[in-house]
Design an enzyme around this catalytic site. Structure first.
Site, short mmCIF file in Angstrom:
data_model
loop_
_atom_site.label_atom_id
_atom_site.label_comp_id
_atom_site.label_asym_id
_atom_site.label_seq_id
_atom_site.Cartn_x
_atom_site.Cartn_y
_atom_site.Cartn_z
CG HIS A 1 -1.83 0.91 1.24
ND1 HIS A 1 -1.62 2.29 1.42
CD2 HIS A 1 -3.40 0.87 0.78
CE1 HIS A 1 -2.95 3.13 1.18
NE2 HIS A 1 -3.84 2.25 0.74
CD GLU B 1 -5.72 2.24 -2.74
OE1 GLU B 1 -6.80 2.18 -2.20
OE2 GLU B 1 -4.43 2.67 -1.98
O1 G3P Z 1 -6.60 1.46 0.44
C1 G3P Z 1 -7.71 2.40 0.20
C2 G3P Z 1 -7.06 3.87 0.53
O2 G3P Z 1 -5.82 4.02 0.07
C3 G3P Z 1 -7.99 4.88 -0.32
O3 G3P Z 1 -8.29 5.67 0.39
O4 G3P Z 1 -9.76 7.19 1.75
O5 G3P Z 1 -8.95 7.65 -0.67
O6 G3P Z 1 -10.69 5.88 0.15
P1 G3P Z 1 -9.30 6.81 0.43
#
Ligand code: G3P
Length: 215
Positions: free
Chosen positions: A89, A137
């Site tokens: 992550h 992400e």
């Molecule tokens: O692992 C999920 C996370 O990093 C996403 O965070 O707060 O943007 O939904 P958020």
């Protein structure tokens, strides 16, 4: 079925009583999504017992059981009935060589490893060496209100193509807050969603989860 993983991170409001937080959400049903929770390391065993089949780890280590201080061995997760974990992550980045060996180990132990990637280069690299599930992400969108699906649709499309070629699935996350964000991600070809603040910081997490999982 698509995946919907809520990453609880170690938010202060979660750490007060993670079991209660999940309990409030645990009977939300979705025909479309398999709902699970990536939970803090110190709560893994307890939460796996309370919510069987719904708990994932936020990180797993490569080393086996033995003299490895501070580790989260895959073998222990499996023994607790936890079938999967995030790895790499953006808030817990690890070395590429370790990721490669952890992917191999997960394949051997039939463990559902979700390898987080920040860009196309990483998606290509880890899907080509056998990662079954990739989570894209973009770090700059994490925790914000602009979603990965609206800001990076072309990367999602390209990531989906790469993963399909390698026989992997692509999940996407960062900034997901609305049902439209989720629907657009699925239309772009994603196999699931990774989310944190859209649930953990919602004024009513249960209705947020209900609405986002299209129930
Ligand atoms: O692992 C999920 C996370 O990093 C996403 O965070 O707060 O943007 O939904 P958020």
């Amino acid at each position: 079925m698509f995946q919907f993983i809520t990453n609880l991170k170690v938010y202060d409001n979660i750490m007060k009583d993670p079991a209660r937080f999940i309990s409030n959400l645990s009977n939300v049903k979705s025909d479309k999504f398999q709902i699970s929770f990536a939970v803090p390391a110190i709560n893994l065993e307890k939460l796996a017992g309370l919510f069987p089949g719904k708990i994932k780890a936020q990180h797993v280590d490569l080393n086996p059981l033995g003299p490895y201080t501070g580790s989260i061995p895959m073998e222990s997760l499996i023994a607790y009935g936890i079938n999967g974990s995030l790895l790499n992550h953006s808030e817990k980045r690890i070395q590429s060589e370790i990721i490669k060996d952890t992917i191999k180990k997960a394949e051997t132990l039939k463990f559902d490893l979700i390898v987080c990637c920040e860009n196309i280069k990483e998606i290509k690299l880890y899907s080509s060496i056998g990662a079954r599930t990739i989570a894209y992400e973009p770090p700059e969108l994490i925790g914000g209100n602009i979603s990965v699906s609206s800001a990076k649709p072309e990367i999602i499309r390209e990531g989906v193509k790469i993963c399909e070629k390698e026989g992997s699935s692509l999940l996407v996350g960062a900034g997901v807050k609305t049902r439209e964000d989720v629907e657009l991600s699925i239309r772009l070809g994603a196999q699931g969603i990774l989310i944190a603040s859209g649930i953990t910081k919602a004024s009513d997490p249960r209705s947020a989860l209900n609405s986002l999982t299209l129930s």
